[in-house]
Write an enzyme that holds these catalytic residues in place. Structure first.
Site, PDB file in Angstrom:
ATOM      1  CB  CYS A   9     -18.801  36.296  55.990  1.00 45.02           C
ATOM      2  SG  CYS A   9     -19.153  35.949  54.269  1.00 45.02           S
ATOM      3  CG  HIS A  47     -15.087  34.642  56.809  1.00 46.00           C
ATOM      4  ND1 HIS A  47     -15.928  33.554  56.789  1.00 46.00           N
ATOM      5  CD2 HIS A  47     -15.253  35.273  55.618  1.00 46.00           C
ATOM      6  CE1 HIS A  47     -16.572  33.532  55.636  1.00 46.00           C
ATOM      7  NE2 HIS A  47     -16.174  34.552  54.909  1.00 46.00           N
ATOM      8  CG  ASN A  53     -16.880  32.244  52.139  1.00 45.78           C
ATOM      9  OD1 ASN A  53     -17.559  32.154  53.154  1.00 45.78           O
ATOM     10  ND2 ASN A  53     -16.607  33.394  51.562  1.00 45.78           N
TER      11      ASN A  53
HETATM   12  O1  UT7 Z   1     -16.823  35.823  52.392  1.00 44.56           O
HETATM   13  C1  UT7 Z   1     -17.007  37.156  52.046  1.00 44.56           C
HETATM   14  C2  UT7 Z   1     -15.802  37.795  51.663  1.00 44.56           C
HETATM   15  N1  UT7 Z   1     -15.356  37.320  50.373  1.00 44.56           N
HETATM   16  C3  UT7 Z   1     -14.090  37.319  50.148  1.00 44.56           C
HETATM   17  O2  UT7 Z   1     -13.331  37.598  51.047  1.00 44.56           O
HETATM   18  C4  UT7 Z   1     -13.576  37.030  48.761  1.00 44.56           C
HETATM   19  C5  UT7 Z   1     -12.431  37.935  48.453  1.00 44.56           C
HETATM   20  N2  UT7 Z   1     -11.848  37.760  47.123  1.00 44.56           N
HETATM   21  C6  UT7 Z   1     -11.139  36.680  46.763  1.00 44.56           C
HETATM   22  O3  UT7 Z   1     -11.006  35.732  47.517  1.00 44.56           O
HETATM   23  C7  UT7 Z   1     -10.465  36.684  45.414  1.00 44.56           C
HETATM   24  O4  UT7 Z   1     -10.537  37.978  44.861  1.00 44.56           O
HETATM   25  C8  UT7 Z   1     -11.078  35.668  44.417  1.00 44.56           C
HETATM   26  C9  UT7 Z   1     -10.720  34.254  44.835  1.00 44.56           C
HETATM   27  C10 UT7 Z   1     -12.584  35.819  44.367  1.00 44.56           C
HETATM   28  C11 UT7 Z   1     -10.500  35.888  43.018  1.00 44.56           C
HETATM   29  O5  UT7 Z   1      -9.094  35.809  43.045  1.00 44.56           O
HETATM   30  P1  UT7 Z   1      -8.223  36.934  42.334  1.00 44.56           P
HETATM   31  O6  UT7 Z   1      -6.824  36.559  42.508  1.00 44.56           O
HETATM   32  O7  UT7 Z   1      -8.645  38.264  42.916  1.00 44.56           O
HETATM   33  O8  UT7 Z   1      -8.627  36.772  40.829  1.00 44.56           O
HETATM   34  P2  UT7 Z   1      -9.288  37.838  39.844  1.00 44.56           P
HETATM   35  O9  UT7 Z   1     -10.732  38.035  40.176  1.00 44.56           O
HETATM   36  O10 UT7 Z   1      -8.404  39.025  39.734  1.00 44.56           O
HETATM   37  O11 UT7 Z   1      -9.189  37.053  38.492  1.00 44.56           O
HETATM   38  C12 UT7 Z   1      -7.905  36.744  37.891  1.00 44.56           C
HETATM   39  C13 UT7 Z   1      -8.165  35.937  36.652  1.00 44.56           C
HETATM   40  C14 UT7 Z   1      -9.217  36.524  35.737  1.00 44.56           C
HETATM   41  O12 UT7 Z   1      -8.841  36.275  34.401  1.00 44.56           O
HETATM   42  P3  UT7 Z   1      -8.153  37.422  33.486  1.00 44.56           P
HETATM   43  O13 UT7 Z   1      -9.160  38.536  33.455  1.00 44.56           O
HETATM   44  O14 UT7 Z   1      -6.897  37.798  34.205  1.00 44.56           O
HETATM   45  O15 UT7 Z   1      -7.938  36.747  32.197  1.00 44.56           O
HETATM   46  C15 UT7 Z   1     -10.449  35.731  36.053  1.00 44.56           C
HETATM   47  O16 UT7 Z   1     -11.363  35.677  34.975  1.00 44.56           O
HETATM   48  O17 UT7 Z   1      -8.647  34.642  37.023  1.00 44.56           O
HETATM   49  C16 UT7 Z   1      -9.846  34.363  36.304  1.00 44.56           C
HETATM   50  N3  UT7 Z   1     -10.699  33.519  37.116  1.00 44.56           N
HETATM   51  C17 UT7 Z   1     -10.626  32.182  37.068  1.00 44.56           C
HETATM   52  N4  UT7 Z   1      -9.871  31.342  36.339  1.00 44.56           N
HETATM   53  C18 UT7 Z   1     -10.049  30.021  36.536  1.00 44.56           C
HETATM   54  C19 UT7 Z   1     -11.614  33.876  38.026  1.00 44.56           C
HETATM   55  N5  UT7 Z   1     -12.176  32.800  38.583  1.00 44.56           N
HETATM   56  C20 UT7 Z   1     -11.573  31.731  37.999  1.00 44.56           C
HETATM   57  C21 UT7 Z   1     -11.718  30.338  38.149  1.00 44.56           C
HETATM   58  N6  UT7 Z   1     -10.945  29.537  37.403  1.00 44.56           N
HETATM   59  N7  UT7 Z   1     -12.604  29.797  39.010  1.00 44.56           N
END
Ligand code: UT7
Length: 329
Positions: free
Chosen positions: A112, A256, A286
């Site tokens: 990225c 980004h 993204n």
């Molecule tokens: O471009 C390169 C750089 N990339 C980035 O900068 C990405 C950086 N990371 C992020 O943007 C975020 O961490 C994400 C958007 C990827 C994820 O958000 P988060 O708030 O960190 O969520 P998480 O991974 O901690 O997941 C929280 C919950 C989980 O469920 P449990 O374990 O709490 O029951 C996930 O399984 O949300 C669940 N989850 C979803 N639920 C519904 C993860 N993806 C989804 C989804 N829909 N699409």
């Protein structure tokens, strides 16, 4: 004499994939995607829309704005992790399509952060003397081709598109525009937290690889999130203090476009008012190396930049790589 961006262009595929479409594909909701990421929809390329094709459209627009003919380009650099083929470089394929016969062409891979890396490389090469004068730099991705459409953790995040800039030494000393400073960085110790495990020589493609979808993006989202905010803030502060302007003088922060929570955290911590932080993540998701270029082109074409405005761009991605570039329009 400073080197400046004299043209911008972008291109996104016409096919829109909305959050409600994704609800039918994986266990997710529009509400989760909107509130956790800020994304409402993204563009998905069809089979004919290769990265070189998207790059071609963006490049033609950037060259047109610059009033430059492709055959006058000295170099073409393409930043991508989803090039048309393993070899040759997408830059060489683009060269042929553009008719940029005189240019030397290569791809760079900094995920990225790729566009910022490529701009800095072009800037340094033009600055070193009379050998190279005109550069085309493109960030382009077809992330849909390496997305695991069964993994809700990642498939809701990504989109396809291209952003291009044309760089040239500024022509008159009365012109105040130019690239003022950049800070690029990497930390390979975090190589595993955002990766495509297979398809390279370490794990060549096999039927097993395809069955396990190891040729698609794997990400430890929260870990990436924390590092992204901290490192982009440090890189932004670095270039601001190197140039010696105050944060209040910056017209636009172009972060980004990965996650609205990351974007807002970076803006707040650098001290830039929310209305000066450019966001188009809601429309495109993204798009990795393309994201900063698409955003810059939108700002320029909407007439949101005046001559002399300061623009701060920052990015973060797999590698890990990150950086910030401060320029004057
Ligand atoms: O471009 C390169 C750089 N990339 C980035 O900068 C990405 C950086 N990371 C992020 O943007 C975020 O961490 C994400 C958007 C990827 C994820 O958000 P988060 O708030 O960190 O969520 P998480 O991974 O901690 O997941 C929280 C919950 C989980 O469920 P449990 O374990 O709490 O029951 C996930 O399984 O949300 C669940 N989850 C979803 N639920 C519904 C993860 N993806 C989804 C989804 N829909 N699409």
């Amino acid at each position: 004499m400073a080197i400046k961006i004299v043209g911008t262009g972008s291109h996104v595929p016409s096919r829109i994939l909305g959050n409600h479409d994704l609800e039918k594909m994986v266990d997710t909701t529009d509400e989760w995607i909107r509130t956790r990421t800020g994304i409402l929809e993204r563009r998905i390329a069809d089979a004919s829309e290769t990265p070189s094709e998207m790059a071609l459209h963006a490049s033609r627009r950037a060259l047109e704005m610059a009033g430059m003919d492709a055959k006058d380009l000295d170099m073409v650099i393409v930043a991508t992790v989803t090039g048309d083929r393993i070899i040759p470089s997408t830059a060489c394929i683009l060269q042929k399509k553009l008719g940029a016969q005189k240019a030397f062409c290569f791809d760079i891979q900094a995920a990225c952060t790729g566009l910022l890396y490529a701009i800095d490389i072009a800037n340094a090469m033009i600055a070193q003397g009379a050998k190279y004068k005109k550069a085309l730099v493109v960030g382009v991705e077809k992330l849909s081709s390496i997305t695991d459409w069964k993994d809700r953790n990642t498939c809701v995040l990504f989109g396809d598109g291209a952003g291009a800039v044309v760089l040239e030494k500024r022509k008159s000393s009365g012109d105040i525009g130019g690239i003022l400073a950049s800070k690029l960085a990497s930390n390979g110790c975090h190589a595993d937290i955002l990766q495509v495990p297979a398809g390279g020589s370490e794990m060549p493609m096999t039927h097993e690889v395809l069955d396990q979808r190891l040729h698609t993006i794997r990400m430890e989202g929260q870990e990436v999130f924390k590092l992204a905010v901290n490192e982009m803030v440090k890189a932004c502060n670095h270039v601001i203090s190197e140039v010696g302007i105050s944060v209040g003088e910056i017209r636009w922060l172009i972060p980004h476009q990965a996650n609205i929570r990351i974007i807002e955290a970076v803006g707040t911590r650098v001290g830039i008012a929310r209305e000066r932080v450019y966001v188009n993540l809601d429309k495109y998701g993204n798009t990795s190396a393309a994201s900063v270029g698409i955003a810059l082109d939108e700002i320029v074409r909407k007439g949101l930049l005046q001559r002399g405005d300061y623009v701060l761009a920052t990015a973060f991605g797999s590698g890990l790589t990150w950086g910030a570039t401060l320029l004057r329009w």
